[in-house]
Scaffold this motif. Sequence first.
Motif, PDB file in Angstrom:
ATOM      1  N   ILE A   1      29.997  26.415  63.908  1.00  0.00           N
ATOM      2  CA  ILE A   1      30.405  26.423  65.402  1.00  0.00           C
ATOM      3  C   ILE A   1      30.381  27.571  66.124  1.00  0.00           C
ATOM      4  N   PRO A   2      29.427  27.828  66.769  1.00  0.00           N
ATOM      5  CA  PRO A   2      28.927  29.032  67.404  1.00  0.00           C
ATOM      6  C   PRO A   2      29.978  29.722  68.397  1.00  0.00           C
ATOM      7  N   PHE A   3      31.308  28.964  68.793  1.00  0.00           N
ATOM      8  CA  PHE A   3      32.048  29.515  69.953  1.00  0.00           C
ATOM      9  C   PHE A   3      32.862  30.569  69.573  1.00  0.00           C
ATOM     10  N   CYS A   4      33.074  31.544  70.428  1.00  0.00           N
ATOM     11  CA  CYS A   4      34.102  32.480  70.324  1.00  0.00           C
ATOM     12  C   CYS A   4      34.848  32.856  71.549  1.00  0.00           C
ATOM     13  N   LYS A   5      36.145  33.459  71.549  1.00  0.00           N
ATOM     14  CA  LYS A   5      36.694  33.682  72.797  1.00  0.00           C
ATOM     15  C   LYS A   5      36.302  35.195  73.269  1.00  0.00           C
TER      16      LYS A   5
ATOM     17  N   VAL B   1      28.522  32.043  71.234  1.00  0.00           N
ATOM     18  CA  VAL B   1      28.743  32.058  72.777  1.00  0.00           C
ATOM     19  C   VAL B   1      30.127  32.021  73.109  1.00  0.00           C
ATOM     20  N   ARG B   2      30.002  32.313  74.271  1.00  0.00           N
ATOM     21  CA  ARG B   2      31.419  32.327  74.761  1.00  0.00           C
ATOM     22  C   ARG B   2      32.116  30.775  74.918  1.00  0.00           C
ATOM     23  N   TYR B   3      33.117  30.472  74.637  1.00  0.00           N
ATOM     24  CA  TYR B   3      33.755  29.045  74.434  1.00  0.00           C
ATOM     25  C   TYR B   3      33.604  28.506  75.956  1.00  0.00           C
TER      26      TYR B   3
ATOM     27  N   GLN C   1      32.066  20.210  73.734  1.00  0.00           N
ATOM     28  CA  GLN C   1      31.791  18.507  73.655  1.00  0.00           C
ATOM     29  C   GLN C   1      30.383  18.399  73.674  1.00  0.00           C
ATOM     30  N   SER C   2      29.449  18.694  74.400  1.00  0.00           N
ATOM     31  CA  SER C   2      28.171  18.509  74.271  1.00  0.00           C
ATOM     32  C   SER C   2      27.319  19.063  72.763  1.00  0.00           C
TER      33      SER C   2
ATOM     34  N   PRO D   1      35.496  28.578  64.558  1.00  0.00           N
ATOM     35  CA  PRO D   1      35.688  26.857  64.365  1.00  0.00           C
ATOM     36  C   PRO D   1      36.918  26.353  65.321  1.00  0.00           C
ATOM     37  N   SER D   2      38.291  27.166  64.915  1.00  0.00           N
ATOM     38  CA  SER D   2      39.344  26.942  65.403  1.00  0.00           C
ATOM     39  C   SER D   2      39.649  26.707  66.654  1.00  0.00           C
ATOM     40  N   ILE D   3      38.532  27.378  67.372  1.00  0.00           N
ATOM     41  CA  ILE D   3      38.809  27.454  68.986  1.00  0.00           C
ATOM     42  C   ILE D   3      38.620  26.105  69.503  1.00  0.00           C
TER      43      ILE D   3
END
Length: 351
Positions: A17-21, A32-34, A40-41, A67-69
Amino acid sequence: MENPYSSAEKAGLYIHIPFCKSKCPYCDFYSVRYDPALAQSYVDRLVFEMKKYHGSFDTIYFGGGTPSILEAGLIGRIINEAKKCFDIADNAEITVEYNPSKNLERDFEEYAEYGVNRISIGMQSARNEERLALGRTAGCEQIKRTILSARKASIENISLDVMLGTPKQSLETLDCTFEFIDKMNVSHISAYMLKIEEGTRFYDMQSRLSLPDDDEVGDMYLKTVNVLSSLGFHQYEISNFAKPGCESRHNLKYWHLANYLGIGLTAHSFWHGERFYYNRDFEKISDGTGGGVDERIMLGLRLNEGIDKSLLKNDGYKKFVDMNLINETDKKISLTQQGMLVSNVIIGELL
């Protein structure tokens, strides 16, 4: 030489899960920024990619990024889709990495309903001053609430990340972190020495960082090993410590060269003797074959159980035995605590 890990052994499933705040100054992992729509995509694409494979798994690990984001329902969707695509064992270890900057009491309840039974928390330090220097905004009280919330949802297998050799840290301040670990009675600790990686903010500002020197970091590591042992943690890998029966079943697959499948941007796989990964455009890139003798030596020596001496070409390891860097029995060798501090040098000479 025959690989000792049977193809019938259940594999590990890794979901990236590559998203971070925001980006931590020491982190060189892809993120990348969440953005909710992008998340969703991204999950849609993860599900699409999973359908290309089949197999039997007894671990699922959500790593990142953060991942928890994600909304808990998206974590649940991935798990449910994995169960449709694959044979997932009833007793599977399902781990989610978690940053305690978000209040997830309700999310933990949903996690548990989806089968999540293990949480890995990015604590790094129990001292707020040290956490802030690492770009971590959550305080120690938030970490405590996170642990208690997970337990309230009956998620008892809880791991904490600890980082050694960080700004504002000393041998003495480590005691605060050990006291917190003892008080919270968690089941697993991953303790890593800070490495300044190219491409990070710390790399750009390293000349201005006030960091412990190499000798002090080495002392921090040895202190960590000894104190965690006194608290009931068994060291089973260079950087990993567990209460009895709480070793990370998923991470052991990496070091044991068992099959694991990685889905997501920059996720790597070792799948039936082949290595491959997804690049940042979601293209699957071959990375050659794996599982050879050199890999078994390199990965096996990270583990306290060590390796069989039959893997070695000669007895060149004996000089390290004389230096108290390697333990030797009739059939196996393993690194001592001092040896683990210079593992790269030792392994390089043995390959």
